[in-house]
Write an enzyme that holds these catalytic residues in place. Structure first.
Site, PDB file in Angstrom:
ATOM      1  CD1 TRP A  44      -0.216  34.798   6.000  1.00 14.92           C
ATOM      2  CD2 TRP A  44       0.989  36.636   5.584  1.00 14.92           C
ATOM      3  NE1 TRP A  44       0.951  34.409   5.378  1.00 14.92           N
ATOM      4  CE2 TRP A  44       1.712  35.515   5.121  1.00 14.92           C
ATOM      5  CE3 TRP A  44       1.559  37.906   5.425  1.00 14.92           C
ATOM      6  CZ2 TRP A  44       2.962  35.609   4.515  1.00 14.92           C
ATOM      7  CZ3 TRP A  44       2.811  38.016   4.828  1.00 14.92           C
ATOM      8  CH2 TRP A  44       3.492  36.871   4.377  1.00 14.92           C
ATOM      9  CG  ASN A  45      -0.048  38.448   0.858  1.00 14.01           C
ATOM     10  OD1 ASN A  45      -1.238  38.200   0.948  1.00 14.01           O
ATOM     11  ND2 ASN A  45       0.605  38.417  -0.301  1.00 14.01           N
ATOM     12  N   PRO A  86     -10.740  35.303   7.434  1.00 19.99           N
ATOM     13  CG  PRO A  86     -10.455  36.960   9.081  1.00 19.99           C
ATOM     14  CD  PRO A  86     -11.443  35.954   8.553  1.00 19.99           C
ATOM     15  CD  GLU A 113      -6.466  35.698  -8.156  1.00 11.41           C
ATOM     16  OE1 GLU A 113      -7.218  36.243  -8.988  1.00 11.41           O
ATOM     17  OE2 GLU A 113      -5.251  35.528  -8.340  1.00 11.41           O
ATOM     18  CB  CYS A 166       0.769  36.373  -5.075  1.00 11.10           C
ATOM     19  SG  CYS A 166      -0.244  37.749  -5.604  1.00 11.10           S
ATOM     20  CD  GLU A 211      -9.783  37.757  -6.369  1.00 15.35           C
ATOM     21  OE1 GLU A 211      -8.816  38.373  -5.883  1.00 15.35           O
ATOM     22  OE2 GLU A 211     -10.490  36.946  -5.723  1.00 15.35           O
TER      23      GLU A 211
HETATM   24  N1  LIG Z   1      -2.729  34.988  -6.364  1.00 15.33           N
HETATM   25  C1  LIG Z   1      -3.012  35.906  -5.489  1.00 15.33           C
HETATM   26  O1  LIG Z   1      -3.765  36.868  -5.739  1.00 15.33           O
HETATM   27  C2  LIG Z   1      -2.424  35.822  -4.113  1.00 15.33           C
HETATM   28  C3  LIG Z   1      -2.572  36.935  -3.264  1.00 15.33           C
HETATM   29  C4  LIG Z   1      -2.017  36.854  -1.978  1.00 15.33           C
HETATM   30  C5  LIG Z   1      -1.339  35.719  -1.554  1.00 15.33           C
HETATM   31  N2  LIG Z   1      -1.234  34.669  -2.418  1.00 15.33           N
HETATM   32  C6  LIG Z   1      -0.501  33.476  -2.005  1.00 15.33           C
HETATM   33  O2  LIG Z   1      -0.832  33.149  -0.639  1.00 15.33           O
HETATM   34  C7  LIG Z   1       0.307  32.583   0.017  1.00 15.33           C
HETATM   35  C8  LIG Z   1       0.597  33.331   1.303  1.00 15.33           C
HETATM   36  O3  LIG Z   1      -0.578  33.443   2.056  1.00 15.33           O
HETATM   37  P1  LIG Z   1      -0.843  32.478   3.297  1.00 15.33           P
HETATM   38  O4  LIG Z   1       0.429  32.108   3.938  1.00 15.33           O
HETATM   39  O5  LIG Z   1      -1.909  33.111   4.118  1.00 15.33           O
HETATM   40  O6  LIG Z   1      -1.437  31.180   2.578  1.00 15.33           O
HETATM   41  P2  LIG Z   1      -2.137  29.926   3.269  1.00 15.33           P
HETATM   42  O7  LIG Z   1      -2.592  29.065   2.179  1.00 15.33           O
HETATM   43  O8  LIG Z   1      -1.265  29.361   4.342  1.00 15.33           O
HETATM   44  O9  LIG Z   1      -3.419  30.551   4.021  1.00 15.33           O
HETATM   45  C9  LIG Z   1      -4.391  31.237   3.285  1.00 15.33           C
HETATM   46  C10 LIG Z   1      -5.707  31.146   4.041  1.00 15.33           C
HETATM   47  O10 LIG Z   1      -6.110  29.793   4.058  1.00 15.33           O
HETATM   48  C11 LIG Z   1      -6.476  29.454   5.373  1.00 15.33           C
HETATM   49  N3  LIG Z   1      -6.355  28.020   5.551  1.00 15.33           N
HETATM   50  C12 LIG Z   1      -5.241  27.267   5.661  1.00 15.33           C
HETATM   51  N4  LIG Z   1      -5.576  25.971   5.803  1.00 15.33           N
HETATM   52  C13 LIG Z   1      -6.942  25.902   5.783  1.00 15.33           C
HETATM   53  C14 LIG Z   1      -7.910  24.873   5.909  1.00 15.33           C
HETATM   54  N5  LIG Z   1      -7.556  23.604   6.062  1.00 15.33           N
HETATM   55  N6  LIG Z   1      -9.230  25.193   5.856  1.00 15.33           N
HETATM   56  C15 LIG Z   1      -9.622  26.488   5.696  1.00 15.33           C
HETATM   57  N7  LIG Z   1      -8.743  27.508   5.585  1.00 15.33           N
HETATM   58  C16 LIG Z   1      -7.433  27.213   5.635  1.00 15.33           C
HETATM   59  C17 LIG Z   1      -5.566  30.276   6.244  1.00 15.33           C
HETATM   60  O11 LIG Z   1      -6.076  30.367   7.549  1.00 15.33           O
HETATM   61  C18 LIG Z   1      -5.628  31.590   5.497  1.00 15.33           C
HETATM   62  O12 LIG Z   1      -6.796  32.297   5.860  1.00 15.33           O
HETATM   63  C19 LIG Z   1       1.451  32.700  -0.977  1.00 15.33           C
HETATM   64  O13 LIG Z   1       1.632  31.485  -1.666  1.00 15.33           O
HETATM   65  C20 LIG Z   1       0.975  33.751  -1.960  1.00 15.33           C
HETATM   66  O14 LIG Z   1       1.556  33.624  -3.238  1.00 15.33           O
HETATM   67  C21 LIG Z   1      -1.745  34.692  -3.689  1.00 15.33           C
HETATM   68  O1  LIG Z   2       0.037  39.072  -2.981  1.00 13.86           O
HETATM   69  C1  LIG Z   2      -0.745  39.204  -3.884  1.00 13.86           C
HETATM   70  C2  LIG Z   2      -1.514  40.475  -4.068  1.00 13.86           C
HETATM   71  O2  LIG Z   2      -2.480  40.269  -5.044  1.00 13.86           O
HETATM   72  C3  LIG Z   2      -0.546  41.565  -4.298  1.00 13.86           C
HETATM   73  S1  LIG Z   2      -1.113  42.942  -5.177  1.00 13.86           S
HETATM   74  O3  LIG Z   2      -1.078  44.090  -4.235  1.00 13.86           O
HETATM   75  O4  LIG Z   2      -2.487  42.693  -5.684  1.00 13.86           O
HETATM   76  O5  LIG Z   2      -0.150  43.134  -6.287  1.00 13.86           O
END
Ligand SMILES: NC(=O)c1ccc[n+]([C@@H]2O[C@H](COP(=O)([O-])OP(=O)(O)OC[C@H]3O[C@@H](n4cnc5c(N)ncnc54)[C@H](O)[C@@H]3O)[C@@H](O)[C@H]2O)c1
Ligand SMILES: O=C[C@H](O)CS(=O)(=O)O
Length: 485
Positions: free
Chosen positions: A157-158, A182, A256, A290, A464
């Site tokens: 979602w972020n 999503p 990611e 993240c 990515e």
């Molecule tokens: N490394 C990166 O590029 C990156 C980028 C953005 C966010 N993040 C990480 O994501 C986290 C925040 O995002 P969030 O709260 O949406 O994470 P989340 O893991 O709660 O959810 C991510 C996605 O997974 C789905 N999901 C959850 N359980 C599932 C299941 N059992 N089966 C299928 N899909 C499922 C959710 O609906 C959502 O679409 C933070 O830890 C952040 O660091 C990492």
């Molecule tokens: O939250 C993780 C995203 O990848 C942030 S960024 O906009 O790509 O830095």
């Protein structure tokens, strides 16, 4: 329901995009604004059946799409990115309404997301192979790069748009089809993106966006053998679980995941640059990225000056609803996020930390949390052990470079890291010692479509963006030809 005042109201979708068809579904899920709980829109509550329909459509569509020239695929991606920018304001308003980030940040994300479509539009025509020196005079050896096939993507979602185009761009450039689930918290941005993709000429079945309950949709996306690749962006715990399920059909997997970024400030740093870098890295998206600085590790000689200057800047950050006028910080995504930030502050204070500014939720409704600076935080505080994912900056003190590197590397995460110094030998030495996928030197903002984004250790696998971002969507095929010697 909110009136988003969109120039093109059709961008606010109430149907999901399944195999080229807009599907309403029997039940729907309300999408609410974290700033005030108001309903922004409704999306269908779809599940396994609709996901299988998307997959059935993707099989022939992907085969046909792979036969389109790279130039042809690139033209569609370029048009898609152009349409995003033509509708930048509407996409930003939808994003701010459902995710909460300030409108200026949302506009920036639309441009950032479009940049991946533009970048991979060019990569589509640059997919090359190899002709190798043969091991025998009567052999010729080729290496082809071919699309992996049908891709499943699950996104957070972020960054409701950029985390999708960072996957859809290379996938479609390579000749793959993609089915996206999503976050249930920000589906409207994803559906608006699909609406523009359809207008840009993405063929039916090549792109699907499925909204609804995560588990049943995810079961198909991780379990059906017709899906060749699974790409996930989200929390480490969920990513591990889903990746494990993908191994039952040995899918290509890219992850990611979460971060725990150290932000190291050495005595010789430019103080103003370090403070601005900390603001940019820690408080972007209310600390919900993240790559946010998660631990500010500051050398003793500059510690007090840095703490005072940072607290003064943070105290001046304007907190408010993203559509109600200019603000520096919007609400956190939900009450759970507010509770996590509160718990991290309480733990740091219980361990001797001192709150210089902020430290609590903002009264008056919504899920706002005051931007916070805490000094005297021990390296084993919750604030340092867990990804805070909120606007709380905890300062840890260190004496020597070796100590800073040891503190910085003391985590299972390995996504982003940062250091501020004006010592040119340290600029080489410390990045080489940091166990992270990315290092910012004298900057708090490192994310761009031109560079490989990703982590090591438990922050994920794959990259990515950049030309490296194509690798996860291509298979290598070796062809060995017998020819007369
Ligand atoms: N490394 C990166 O590029 C990156 C980028 C953005 C966010 N993040 C990480 O994501 C986290 C925040 O995002 P969030 O709260 O949406 O994470 P989340 O893991 O709660 O959810 C991510 C996605 O997974 C789905 N999901 C959850 N359980 C599932 C299941 N059992 N089966 C299928 N899909 C499922 C959710 O609906 C959502 O679409 C933070 O830890 C952040 O660091 C990492
Ligand atoms: O939250 C993780 C995203 O990848 C942030 S960024 O906009 O790509 O830095």
């Amino acid at each position: 329901m909110m009136d988003l005042k969109l120039a093109e109201p059709a961008l606010l979708r109430d149907a999901a995009f399944v195999g080229g068809v807009w599907v309403a579904g029997a039940a729907s899920i309300a999408v609410t604004n974290p700033a005030d709980g108001e309903v922004v829109g409704h999306v269908p509550d779809l599940g396994e059946a609709e996901t299988l329909l998307a997959l059935d459509a993707a099989v022939p569509a992907q085969a046909a799409w792979a036969r389109v020239t790279g130039k042809g695929r690139g033209a569609v991606l370029r048009r898609w990115g152009e349409l995003m920018m033509d509708h930048q304001e509407d996409l930003a308003r939808i994003m701010t309404a459902e995710q909460g980030k300030p409108l200026a940040e949302a506009r920036g994300e639309v441009a950032y997301a479009a940049s991946f479509l533009e970048w991979f539009a060019d990569e589509a025509r640059r997919i090359t192979g190899d002709v190798l020196t043969p091991h025998q005079t009567d052999r010729r050896i080729l290496v082809r790069k071919e699309p992996v096939g049908i891709v499943a993507a699950v996104t957070p979602w972020n960054f409701p748009l950029a985390m999708i185009t960072r996957k859809a761009g290379p996938a479609l450039a390579a000749g793959c089809a993609i089915i996206i689930k999503p976050s249930e918290l920000t589906p409207l941005s994803a559906l608006a993106l699909a609406y523009l993709g359809e207008q840009a000429g993405v063929p039916a079945g090549v792109l699907s966006v499925i909204t609804g309950q995560a588990a049943p949709i995810g079961n198909v996306l991780t379990g059906d053998k017709r899906i060749a690749k699974f790409t996930f962006t989200g929390s480490t715990g969920v990513g591990k679980k889903l990746a494990a399920r993908c191994m039952e059909t040995v899918k290509r997997v890219s992850l990611e995941l979460g971060g725990n970024a150290p932000f190291i400030v050495f005595d010789d740093a430019d103080l103003d640059a370090a403070v601005e870098g900390a603001i940019a890295s820690k408080f972007r998206n209310a600390g919900q990225t993240c790559v946010c600085a998660n631990r500010l590790i500051v050398q003793s000689g500059i510690y007090d000056a840095f703490a005072a200057a940072l607290a003064a800047r943070v105290a001046g950050l304007k907190v408010g609803p993203g559509l109600a006028g200019p603000s520096d910080q919007g609400p956190l995504i939900d009450a759970r996020a507010v509770e996590k930030a509160r718990a991290h502050v309480a733990d740091a204070v219980a361990r001797g930390g001192r709150v210089l500014t902020g430290g609590a939720p903002v009264a008056g409704g919504g899920t706002f949390f005051a931007p916070t600076v805490i000094t005297g935080v021990p390296a084993d505080a919750l604030l340092c052990r867990e990804e805070t994912f909120g606007p709380v900056a905890g300062l840890v003190r260190f004496e020597t470079e070796e100590e800073a590197i040891a503190i910085a590397n003391d985590t299972d995460a390995g996504l982003a890291s940062y250091l501020f110094t004006r010592d040119y030998e340290r600029v080489w030495r410390v990045p080489e010692a940091l166990r992270y996928g990315m290092v910012g030197v004298n900057t708090g903002l490192i994310s761009t479509e031109v560079a490989p984004f990703g982590g090591v250790k438990e922050s994920g696998m794959g990259r990515e963006g950049s030309h490296y971002g194509m690798d996860d969507y291509l298979n290598l095929k070796m062809v060995c030809l017998a020819v007369a010697g």
